[in-house]
Design a protein around this motif. Structure first.
Motif, PDB file in Angstrom:
ATOM      1  N   ALA A   5       0.836  -1.061   0.015  1.00 16.05           N
ATOM      2  CA  ALA A   5       0.058  -0.010   0.039  1.00 16.05           C
ATOM      3  C   ALA A   5       0.803   1.220  -0.061  1.00 16.05           C
ATOM      4  O   ALA A   5       0.568   2.257  -0.809  1.00 16.05           O
ATOM      5  CB  ALA A   5      -0.878  -0.191   1.006  1.00 16.05           C
ATOM      6  N   VAL A   6       2.015   1.209   0.686  1.00 10.88           N
ATOM      7  CA  VAL A   6       2.802   2.582   0.947  1.00 10.88           C
ATOM      8  C   VAL A   6       3.458   2.681  -0.520  1.00 10.88           C
ATOM      9  O   VAL A   6       3.588   3.710  -1.094  1.00 10.88           O
ATOM     10  CB  VAL A   6       3.805   2.217   2.198  1.00 10.88           C
ATOM     11  CG1 VAL A   6       4.819   3.387   1.902  1.00 10.88           C
ATOM     12  CG2 VAL A   6       3.310   2.281   3.351  1.00 10.88           C
ATOM     13  N   ILE A   7       3.888   1.556  -1.261  1.00 10.44           N
ATOM     14  CA  ILE A   7       4.687   1.619  -2.413  1.00 10.44           C
ATOM     15  C   ILE A   7       3.767   2.076  -3.444  1.00 10.44           C
ATOM     16  O   ILE A   7       4.246   3.118  -4.141  1.00 10.44           O
ATOM     17  CB  ILE A   7       5.336   0.291  -2.988  1.00 10.44           C
ATOM     18  CG1 ILE A   7       6.545  -0.041  -2.017  1.00 10.44           C
ATOM     19  CG2 ILE A   7       5.710   0.398  -4.211  1.00 10.44           C
ATOM     20  CD1 ILE A   7       6.824  -1.420  -1.954  1.00 10.44           C
ATOM     21  N   SER A   8       2.550   1.559  -3.420  1.00  7.78           N
ATOM     22  CA  SER A   8       1.372   2.400  -4.399  1.00  7.78           C
ATOM     23  C   SER A   8       1.263   3.579  -4.160  1.00  7.78           C
ATOM     24  O   SER A   8       1.026   4.332  -5.161  1.00  7.78           O
ATOM     25  CB  SER A   8       0.270   1.155  -4.301  1.00  7.78           C
ATOM     26  OG  SER A   8       0.279  -0.106  -4.454  1.00  7.78           O
ATOM     27  N   LEU A   9       0.784   4.212  -2.988  1.00  9.81           N
ATOM     28  CA  LEU A   9       0.817   5.352  -2.719  1.00  9.81           C
ATOM     29  C   LEU A   9       2.031   6.097  -3.281  1.00  9.81           C
ATOM     30  O   LEU A   9       1.718   7.431  -4.115  1.00  9.81           O
ATOM     31  CB  LEU A   9       0.649   5.468  -1.223  1.00  9.81           C
ATOM     32  CG  LEU A   9       0.497   7.022  -0.679  1.00  9.81           C
ATOM     33  CD1 LEU A   9      -0.869   7.638  -1.235  1.00  9.81           C
ATOM     34  CD2 LEU A   9       0.534   7.202   0.813  1.00  9.81           C
ATOM     35  N   ILE A  10       3.171   5.977  -2.858  1.00 12.18           N
ATOM     36  CA  ILE A  10       4.305   6.775  -3.514  1.00 12.18           C
ATOM     37  C   ILE A  10       4.273   6.723  -4.829  1.00 12.18           C
ATOM     38  O   ILE A  10       4.447   7.815  -5.791  1.00 12.18           O
ATOM     39  CB  ILE A  10       5.786   6.133  -2.979  1.00 12.18           C
ATOM     40  CG1 ILE A  10       5.627   6.387  -1.213  1.00 12.18           C
ATOM     41  CG2 ILE A  10       6.694   6.600  -3.631  1.00 12.18           C
ATOM     42  CD1 ILE A  10       7.039   5.511  -0.685  1.00 12.18           C
ATOM     43  N   ILE A  11       4.096   5.707  -5.365  1.00 13.68           N
ATOM     44  CA  ILE A  11       4.228   5.693  -7.124  1.00 13.68           C
ATOM     45  C   ILE A  11       2.911   6.641  -7.714  1.00 13.68           C
ATOM     46  O   ILE A  11       3.098   7.310  -8.698  1.00 13.68           O
ATOM     47  CB  ILE A  11       3.856   4.111  -7.571  1.00 13.68           C
ATOM     48  CG1 ILE A  11       5.051   3.361  -7.398  1.00 13.68           C
ATOM     49  CG2 ILE A  11       3.684   3.942  -9.185  1.00 13.68           C
ATOM     50  CD1 ILE A  11       5.106   1.897  -7.681  1.00 13.68           C
ATOM     51  N   GLY A  12       1.661   6.429  -7.168  1.00 10.46           N
ATOM     52  CA  GLY A  12       0.567   7.233  -7.407  1.00 10.46           C
ATOM     53  C   GLY A  12       0.839   8.821  -7.166  1.00 10.46           C
ATOM     54  O   GLY A  12       0.542   9.403  -8.015  1.00 10.46           O
ATOM     55  N   LEU A  13       1.642   9.039  -5.936  1.00  9.72           N
ATOM     56  CA  LEU A  13       2.033  10.626  -5.767  1.00  9.72           C
ATOM     57  C   LEU A  13       2.913  11.052  -6.817  1.00  9.72           C
ATOM     58  O   LEU A  13       2.957  12.024  -7.433  1.00  9.72           O
ATOM     59  CB  LEU A  13       2.519  10.849  -4.523  1.00  9.72           C
ATOM     60  CG  LEU A  13       1.721  10.441  -3.384  1.00  9.72           C
ATOM     61  CD1 LEU A  13       2.316  10.663  -2.103  1.00  9.72           C
ATOM     62  CD2 LEU A  13       0.596  11.653  -3.525  1.00  9.72           C
ATOM     63  N   ILE A  14       3.910  10.125  -7.260  1.00 13.54           N
ATOM     64  CA  ILE A  14       4.899  10.395  -8.304  1.00 13.54           C
ATOM     65  C   ILE A  14       4.252  10.634  -9.708  1.00 13.54           C
ATOM     66  O   ILE A  14       4.639  11.579 -10.251  1.00 13.54           O
ATOM     67  CB  ILE A  14       5.979   9.370  -8.340  1.00 13.54           C
ATOM     68  CG1 ILE A  14       6.966   9.399  -6.998  1.00 13.54           C
ATOM     69  CG2 ILE A  14       6.736   9.493  -9.498  1.00 13.54           C
ATOM     70  CD1 ILE A  14       8.012   8.342  -6.866  1.00 13.54           C
ATOM     71  N   LEU A  15       3.563   9.783 -10.131  1.00 16.78           N
ATOM     72  CA  LEU A  15       2.811   9.824 -11.559  1.00 16.78           C
ATOM     73  C   LEU A  15       1.755  11.158 -11.423  1.00 16.78           C
ATOM     74  O   LEU A  15       1.655  11.721 -12.412  1.00 16.78           O
ATOM     75  CB  LEU A  15       1.997   8.609 -11.707  1.00 16.78           C
ATOM     76  CG  LEU A  15       3.214   7.304 -11.963  1.00 16.78           C
ATOM     77  CD1 LEU A  15       2.033   6.014 -12.027  1.00 16.78           C
ATOM     78  CD2 LEU A  15       3.865   7.468 -13.198  1.00 16.78           C
ATOM     79  N   GLY A  16       1.139  11.304 -10.337  1.00 14.11           N
ATOM     80  CA  GLY A  16       0.256  12.513 -10.211  1.00 14.11           C
ATOM     81  C   GLY A  16       0.901  13.799 -10.229  1.00 14.11           C
ATOM     82  O   GLY A  16       0.585  14.764 -11.093  1.00 14.11           O
ATOM     83  N   ALA A  17       2.301  13.829  -9.719  1.00 13.72           N
ATOM     84  CA  ALA A  17       3.148  14.868  -9.825  1.00 13.72           C
ATOM     85  C   ALA A  17       3.732  15.070 -11.444  1.00 13.72           C
ATOM     86  O   ALA A  17       3.933  16.281 -11.774  1.00 13.72           O
ATOM     87  CB  ALA A  17       4.189  14.949  -8.639  1.00 13.72           C
ATOM     88  N   ILE A  18       3.871  14.231 -11.871  1.00 17.88           N
ATOM     89  CA  ILE A  18       4.535  14.044 -13.221  1.00 17.88           C
ATOM     90  C   ILE A  18       3.636  14.488 -14.430  1.00 17.88           C
ATOM     91  O   ILE A  18       3.824  15.461 -15.007  1.00 17.88           O
ATOM     92  CB  ILE A  18       5.075  12.833 -13.732  1.00 17.88           C
ATOM     93  CG1 ILE A  18       6.408  12.699 -12.979  1.00 17.88           C
ATOM     94  CG2 ILE A  18       5.505  12.853 -15.224  1.00 17.88           C
ATOM     95  CD1 ILE A  18       6.921  11.165 -13.043  1.00 17.88           C
TER      96      ILE A  18
END
Length: 129
Positions: free
Chosen positions: A114-127
């Motif tokens: 869940a933490v890894i998915s959240l981090i990936i989601g934040l990075i993709l959202g910022a990009i």
């Protein structure tokens, strides 16, 4: 013969009183009395324990029929050599043990996912914003 009559017969053959049987099964003496007088019947779990305590089968208690077990025939082969028995081969049925394995995931693995998915989601959202 009713289930109550079978319980009375087996209990008397075993030399156990209603109170002793009730204590072993964890029920009241009145419950045993009701079972023996056919006013009620034991539930499945008590029927299994009852059969175990009275050294009988559940099928006999429930239906009055003794179960019929078929034994696999034992095959004996004799090998003759010059009018002498050289070897005796006995084939017995093979019993296999069934092992059930329960797979349980560690809750920490789900948390890390869940933490890894959240981090990936934040990075993709910022990009892409």
């Amino acid at each position: 013969m009713s289930i109550g009559e079978r319980i009375v017969q087996l209990r008397n053959d075993k030399g156990v009183s209603q109170g002793q049987l009730a204590q072993i099964l964890g029920v009241s003496r009145q419950a045993i009395s009701k079972w023996e007088n056919d006013q009620s019947s034991p539930d499945t779990l008590h029927l299994i324990k009852l059969a175990d305590v009275l050294d009988t089968e559940v099928e006999y208690l429930a239906t009055g029929r003794k179960p019929v077990y078929e034994e696999a025939p034992i095959v004996v082969n004799m090998v003759h050599k010059v009018d002498k028995v050289v070897e005796k081969v006995v084939e017995k049925p093979i019993l296999r043990k069934i092992v059930r394995v329960k797979y349980v995931r560690n809750p920490l693995e789900y948390f890390l996912l869940a933490v890894i998915s959240l981090i990936i989601g934040l990075i993709l959202g910022a990009i892409f914003l």
